[in-house]
Design a protein around this motif. Structure first.
Motif, mmCIF file in Angstrom:
data_model
loop_
_atom_site.group_PDB
_atom_site.id
_atom_site.type_symbol
_atom_site.label_atom_id
_atom_site.label_comp_id
_atom_site.label_asym_id
_atom_site.label_seq_id
_atom_site.Cartn_x
_atom_site.Cartn_y
_atom_site.Cartn_z
ATOM 1 N N ASP A 14 0.890 -1.191 -0.020
ATOM 2 C CA ASP A 14 -0.009 -0.041 0.181
ATOM 3 C C ASP A 14 0.870 1.149 -0.020
ATOM 4 N N CYS A 15 0.110 2.293 -0.264
ATOM 5 C CA CYS A 15 1.309 3.551 -0.368
ATOM 6 C C CYS A 15 0.963 4.536 0.785
ATOM 7 N N ASP A 16 -0.238 4.912 1.065
ATOM 8 C CA ASP A 16 -0.485 6.153 2.030
ATOM 9 C C ASP A 16 -0.285 5.273 3.410
ATOM 10 N N GLY A 17 0.528 6.038 4.302
ATOM 11 C CA GLY A 17 0.726 5.412 5.770
ATOM 12 C C GLY A 17 1.549 3.930 5.818
ATOM 13 N N THR A 18 2.134 3.623 4.492
ATOM 14 C CA THR A 18 2.628 2.236 4.527
ATOM 15 C C THR A 18 4.140 2.459 4.008
ATOM 16 N N LEU A 19 4.013 3.319 2.980
ATOM 17 C CA LEU A 19 5.360 3.383 2.073
ATOM 18 C C LEU A 19 5.645 5.072 2.580
ATOM 19 N N VAL A 20 4.806 5.838 2.622
ATOM 20 C CA VAL A 20 5.281 7.473 2.964
ATOM 21 C C VAL A 20 3.990 7.927 4.049
ATOM 22 N N SER A 87 4.278 15.579 -3.472
ATOM 23 C CA SER A 87 5.583 15.598 -4.022
ATOM 24 C C SER A 87 6.570 15.884 -2.819
ATOM 25 N N LYS A 88 6.068 16.298 -1.594
ATOM 26 C CA LYS A 88 7.128 16.483 -0.416
ATOM 27 C C LYS A 88 6.972 15.567 0.732
ATOM 28 N N VAL A 89 6.302 14.460 0.648
ATOM 29 C CA VAL A 89 6.170 13.604 1.571
ATOM 30 C C VAL A 89 7.307 12.784 1.743
ATOM 31 N N SER A 90 7.587 12.321 2.958
ATOM 32 C CA SER A 90 8.867 11.443 3.585
ATOM 33 C C SER A 90 8.440 10.099 3.586
ATOM 34 N N PRO A 91 9.482 9.291 3.371
ATOM 35 C CA PRO A 91 9.187 7.665 3.676
ATOM 36 C C PRO A 91 8.994 7.544 4.999
ATOM 37 N N ILE A 92 8.210 6.410 5.321
ATOM 38 C CA ILE A 92 7.965 6.001 6.654
ATOM 39 C C ILE A 92 9.470 5.331 7.203
ATOM 40 N N ALA A 117 -2.388 6.888 -9.580
ATOM 41 C CA ALA A 117 -1.155 6.705 -9.820
ATOM 42 C C ALA A 117 -0.213 8.059 -9.998
ATOM 43 N N GLU A 118 -1.032 8.882 -10.518
ATOM 44 C CA GLU A 118 0.054 10.284 -10.586
ATOM 45 C C GLU A 118 0.183 10.760 -9.143
ATOM 46 N N LEU A 119 -0.664 10.700 -8.067
ATOM 47 C CA LEU A 119 -0.265 11.147 -6.766
ATOM 48 C C LEU A 119 0.840 10.323 -6.150
ATOM 49 N N VAL A 120 0.571 9.035 -6.242
ATOM 50 C CA VAL A 120 1.454 7.901 -5.760
ATOM 51 C C VAL A 120 2.848 8.290 -6.333
ATOM 52 N N GLN A 121 2.896 8.315 -7.615
ATOM 53 C CA GLN A 121 4.186 8.560 -8.483
ATOM 54 C C GLN A 121 5.070 9.588 -7.993
ATOM 55 N N ALA A 122 4.206 10.941 -7.908
ATOM 56 C CA ALA A 122 4.771 11.981 -7.103
ATOM 57 C C ALA A 122 5.459 11.823 -5.561
ATOM 58 N N ALA A 123 4.615 10.880 -4.945
ATOM 59 C CA ALA A 123 4.998 10.421 -3.540
ATOM 60 C C ALA A 123 6.458 9.587 -3.570
ATOM 61 N N LEU A 124 6.430 8.627 -4.640
ATOM 62 C CA LEU A 124 7.772 7.675 -4.817
ATOM 63 C C LEU A 124 8.751 8.484 -4.968
ATOM 64 N N ASP A 125 8.741 9.429 -6.099
ATOM 65 C CA ASP A 125 9.777 10.170 -6.803
ATOM 66 C C ASP A 125 10.335 10.998 -5.587
ATOM 67 N N GLY A 126 9.467 11.504 -4.846
ATOM 68 C CA GLY A 126 10.067 12.733 -3.747
ATOM 69 C C GLY A 126 10.361 11.878 -2.625
ATOM 70 N N SER A 127 10.158 10.796 -2.316
ATOM 71 C CA SER A 127 10.722 10.280 -1.137
ATOM 72 C C SER A 127 11.916 9.152 -1.153
ATOM 73 N N GLY A 128 12.268 9.078 -2.464
ATOM 74 C CA GLY A 128 13.245 8.048 -2.920
ATOM 75 C C GLY A 128 12.711 6.787 -2.970
ATOM 76 N N VAL A 129 11.658 6.118 -2.899
ATOM 77 C CA VAL A 129 10.860 5.088 -2.854
ATOM 78 C C VAL A 129 10.824 4.312 -4.418
ATOM 79 N N ALA A 130 10.764 5.446 -5.499
ATOM 80 C CA ALA A 130 10.462 4.793 -6.869
ATOM 81 C C ALA A 130 11.414 3.745 -7.265
#
Length: 229
Positions: A14-20, A87-92, A117-130
């Protein structure tokens, strides 16, 4: 740790609260959108919308709360607010070292989410998870919410197609109890992570997973790969 087990294991996150740490973005964006349309709400008022796709949630604002604009208009406006925040979230905490361990071991990994997917990709890119994730699969693509296991099953099929083989074991990493429950009905093993800013009780997460954590700092890859039960 077995040197042959890992390549036959898949991790579906999952993304929200699980990855970032994206829950605060929603806590701001959703009430802000509705404030702009004259509706006064609190973050906890959105708890029932958790399983819905973002498009369906925006339509619910119109249907349930009487916002004049229809779902597609609200969706476009909300996405603009969210995209900047995502685009500014941090990884867990502890996530990136854990993902590096898994990648080095040959574990296949992807995202299964209710968020677009657009929002998740922004989070993955910004947090280093991508760099660790093969792709993103959404409930919108699967056709049903996370109250059903469809999105996890679709993600697993896509991983199998990409890697050219079936996996001996597939793990779902989730912070939402309903996602942990539904994925468990079809044989997925589950890591439950508690998000203190989310809408799920800690005990509900703990009671619906094989491995429970508060952060990845307490999770070693060997604990997952060597799990028996």
């Amino acid at each position: 740790m077995s040197q042959t087990a890992a390549p036959n294991v898949a991790f579906i996150f999952d993304c929200d609260g699980t990855l970032v740490n994206s829950t605060p973005v929603w806590s701001y964006a959703q009430p802000e959108l509705l404030r702009r349309h004259g509706v006064d709400v609190k973050p906890e008022d959105f708890a029932d919308f958790g399983p819905l796709s973002l498009e369906d949630e925006c339509q619910a604002y119109h249907d349930l709360w009487g916002v004049k604009e229809e779902g597609p208009e609200l969706y476009e406006e909300l996405c603009g607010i969210l995209l900047e925040g995502y685009s500014k979230v941090s990884p867990i905490a502890g996530l990136l070292p854990f993902l590096k361990q898994a990648q080095d071991a040959g574990v296949a990994m992807c995202v299964a989410t209710s968020t677009t997917a657009e929002l998740v990709q922004a989070a993955l890119d910004g947090s280093g998870v991508a760099p660790y994730m093969d792709f993103i699969t959404t409930t919108g693509e699967a056709g049903r919410s996370k109250h059903f296991p469809d999105v996890y099953e679709l993600a697993l099929r896509r991983l199998e197609e990409r890697h050219g083989h079936a996996f001996d074991t597939a793990w779902v990493f989730e912070d939402a109890a309903f996602g942990l429950k539904s994925s468990g009905t079809t044989g997925f093993k589950r890591v439950g992570i508690y998000d203190p800013l989310g809408h799920t009780y800690r005990d509900d997460v703990r009671d619906n997973c094989e491995i429970f954590i508060d952060s990845y700092e307490e999770l070693d890859l060997a604990r997952v790969l060597e799990f028996e039960g």
